[in-house]
Design a protein around this motif. Structure first.
Motif, mmCIF file in Angstrom:
data_model
loop_
_atom_site.group_PDB
_atom_site.id
_atom_site.type_symbol
_atom_site.label_atom_id
_atom_site.label_comp_id
_atom_site.label_asym_id
_atom_site.label_seq_id
_atom_site.Cartn_x
_atom_site.Cartn_y
_atom_site.Cartn_z
ATOM 1 N N VAL A 40 0.940 -1.263 0.173
ATOM 2 C CA VAL A 40 0.380 0.068 -0.058
ATOM 3 C C VAL A 40 0.684 1.107 -0.484
ATOM 4 O O VAL A 40 1.807 1.553 1.098
ATOM 5 C CB VAL A 40 -1.016 -0.125 1.200
ATOM 6 C CG1 VAL A 40 -2.321 0.781 1.039
ATOM 7 C CG2 VAL A 40 -1.194 -0.785 1.596
ATOM 8 N N ARG A 41 0.872 2.026 -1.023
ATOM 9 C CA ARG A 41 1.374 3.350 -0.756
ATOM 10 C C ARG A 41 0.618 4.391 -0.092
ATOM 11 O O ARG A 41 -0.674 4.418 -1.094
ATOM 12 C CB ARG A 41 1.375 3.830 -2.538
ATOM 13 C CG ARG A 41 2.683 5.023 -2.527
ATOM 14 C CD ARG A 41 2.795 5.258 -4.271
ATOM 15 N NE ARG A 41 3.666 5.863 -4.366
ATOM 16 C CZ ARG A 41 3.125 7.185 -4.718
ATOM 17 N NH1 ARG A 41 2.340 7.182 -4.761
ATOM 18 N NH2 ARG A 41 4.411 8.220 -5.129
ATOM 19 N N LEU A 42 0.496 5.136 0.687
ATOM 20 C CA LEU A 42 0.366 5.902 1.985
ATOM 21 C C LEU A 42 0.863 7.158 2.318
ATOM 22 O O LEU A 42 2.365 6.918 2.581
ATOM 23 C CB LEU A 42 -0.217 4.829 2.556
ATOM 24 C CG LEU A 42 0.379 4.481 3.837
ATOM 25 C CD1 LEU A 42 -0.645 3.888 4.718
ATOM 26 C CD2 LEU A 42 1.000 3.897 3.400
ATOM 27 N N ASN A 43 0.289 8.415 1.962
ATOM 28 C CA ASN A 43 0.711 9.373 2.835
ATOM 29 C C ASN A 43 0.932 9.188 4.306
ATOM 30 O O ASN A 43 0.537 8.940 4.492
ATOM 31 C CB ASN A 43 0.077 10.573 2.620
ATOM 32 C CG ASN A 43 -0.414 11.092 1.289
ATOM 33 O OD1 ASN A 43 1.087 11.023 0.630
ATOM 34 N ND2 ASN A 43 -1.600 11.379 0.825
ATOM 35 N N ALA A 44 2.376 9.994 5.320
ATOM 36 C CA ALA A 44 2.147 9.854 6.890
ATOM 37 C C ALA A 44 1.610 11.021 6.931
ATOM 38 O O ALA A 44 0.352 11.612 5.915
ATOM 39 C CB ALA A 44 3.661 10.994 6.690
ATOM 40 N N GLY A 45 1.491 11.113 7.991
ATOM 41 C CA GLY A 45 0.441 11.622 9.101
ATOM 42 C C GLY A 45 -0.953 10.229 9.721
ATOM 43 O O GLY A 45 -0.130 9.426 9.565
ATOM 44 N N THR A 74 8.317 12.594 5.992
ATOM 45 C CA THR A 74 6.970 12.656 6.377
ATOM 46 C C THR A 74 6.331 12.537 4.744
ATOM 47 O O THR A 74 5.254 13.772 4.983
ATOM 48 C CB THR A 74 6.611 14.301 7.142
ATOM 49 O OG1 THR A 74 7.751 15.323 6.263
ATOM 50 C CG2 THR A 74 7.719 14.242 7.762
ATOM 51 N N GLY A 75 7.192 12.315 3.441
ATOM 52 C CA GLY A 75 6.141 12.156 2.431
ATOM 53 C C GLY A 75 5.097 10.567 2.111
ATOM 54 O O GLY A 75 4.750 10.127 3.825
ATOM 55 N N VAL A 76 5.251 10.002 1.550
ATOM 56 C CA VAL A 76 4.954 8.825 1.327
ATOM 57 C C VAL A 76 5.828 8.043 1.961
ATOM 58 O O VAL A 76 6.752 7.612 1.768
ATOM 59 C CB VAL A 76 4.178 8.701 -0.960
ATOM 60 C CG1 VAL A 76 4.114 7.560 -0.754
ATOM 61 C CG2 VAL A 76 4.063 9.972 -1.109
ATOM 62 N N HIS A 77 4.420 6.613 2.199
ATOM 63 C CA HIS A 77 5.782 5.206 2.793
ATOM 64 C C HIS A 77 4.652 3.949 1.722
ATOM 65 O O HIS A 77 4.092 4.779 1.174
ATOM 66 C CB HIS A 77 5.297 5.354 4.649
ATOM 67 C CG HIS A 77 5.884 5.875 4.946
ATOM 68 N ND1 HIS A 77 5.279 7.833 4.894
ATOM 69 C CD2 HIS A 77 6.819 6.119 6.146
ATOM 70 C CE1 HIS A 77 6.513 7.878 5.948
ATOM 71 N NE2 HIS A 77 7.032 7.182 6.492
ATOM 72 N N ARG A 78 5.732 3.645 1.406
ATOM 73 C CA ARG A 78 5.460 1.942 1.565
ATOM 74 C C ARG A 78 5.030 0.933 2.715
ATOM 75 O O ARG A 78 5.947 0.883 3.003
ATOM 76 C CB ARG A 78 5.611 1.444 0.287
ATOM 77 C CG ARG A 78 6.440 2.379 -1.256
ATOM 78 C CD ARG A 78 5.076 2.398 -1.806
ATOM 79 N NE ARG A 78 6.098 2.994 -2.903
ATOM 80 C CZ ARG A 78 5.421 2.684 -4.323
ATOM 81 N NH1 ARG A 78 5.425 1.396 -4.554
ATOM 82 N NH2 ARG A 78 5.632 3.254 -5.198
ATOM 83 N N LEU A 79 3.799 0.635 2.743
ATOM 84 C CA LEU A 79 3.110 -0.571 3.479
ATOM 85 C C LEU A 79 3.132 -1.715 3.593
ATOM 86 O O LEU A 79 2.505 -2.149 2.032
ATOM 87 C CB LEU A 79 2.103 0.051 4.647
ATOM 88 C CG LEU A 79 0.902 -1.136 5.135
ATOM 89 C CD1 LEU A 79 1.905 -1.230 6.276
ATOM 90 C CD2 LEU A 79 -0.162 -0.228 5.647
#
Length: 84
Positions: A40-45, A74-79
């Protein structure tokens, strides 16, 4: 949880807002077979805080969570999550 792992399936929720980030992820996981993985590509926060926690609460395994760009935590993460 810092190692880079890819999933069997991929979902980009960077354009979604909470609670749709979790809803879309949950719907995708529900369609998967046990043992399959989802990247899953998701934003920080909020998404980064809520999506992994909610998936774990449902009994799924969080395999990794890493920023796409280590210099931008604080950018985009990969889960990557495994359906149990």
């Amino acid at each position: 949880m810092g190692e880079k792992i890819s999933g069997d399936l991929f979902l980009d929720i960077t354009t979604q807002l909470c609670p749709l980030t979790f809803v879309k992820t949950k719907l995708m996981v529900e369609r998967m077979a046990a043992g399959q993985t989802l990247e899953v590509r998701l934003n920080a926060g909020e998404p980064l805080e809520n999506v992994p926690r909610s998936l774990a609460e449902l009994g799924h395994s969080i395999l990794s969570v890493v920023p796409e760009r280590p210099e931008e935590p604080t950018g985009v993460h990969r889960l990557v999550v495994r359906k149990n």
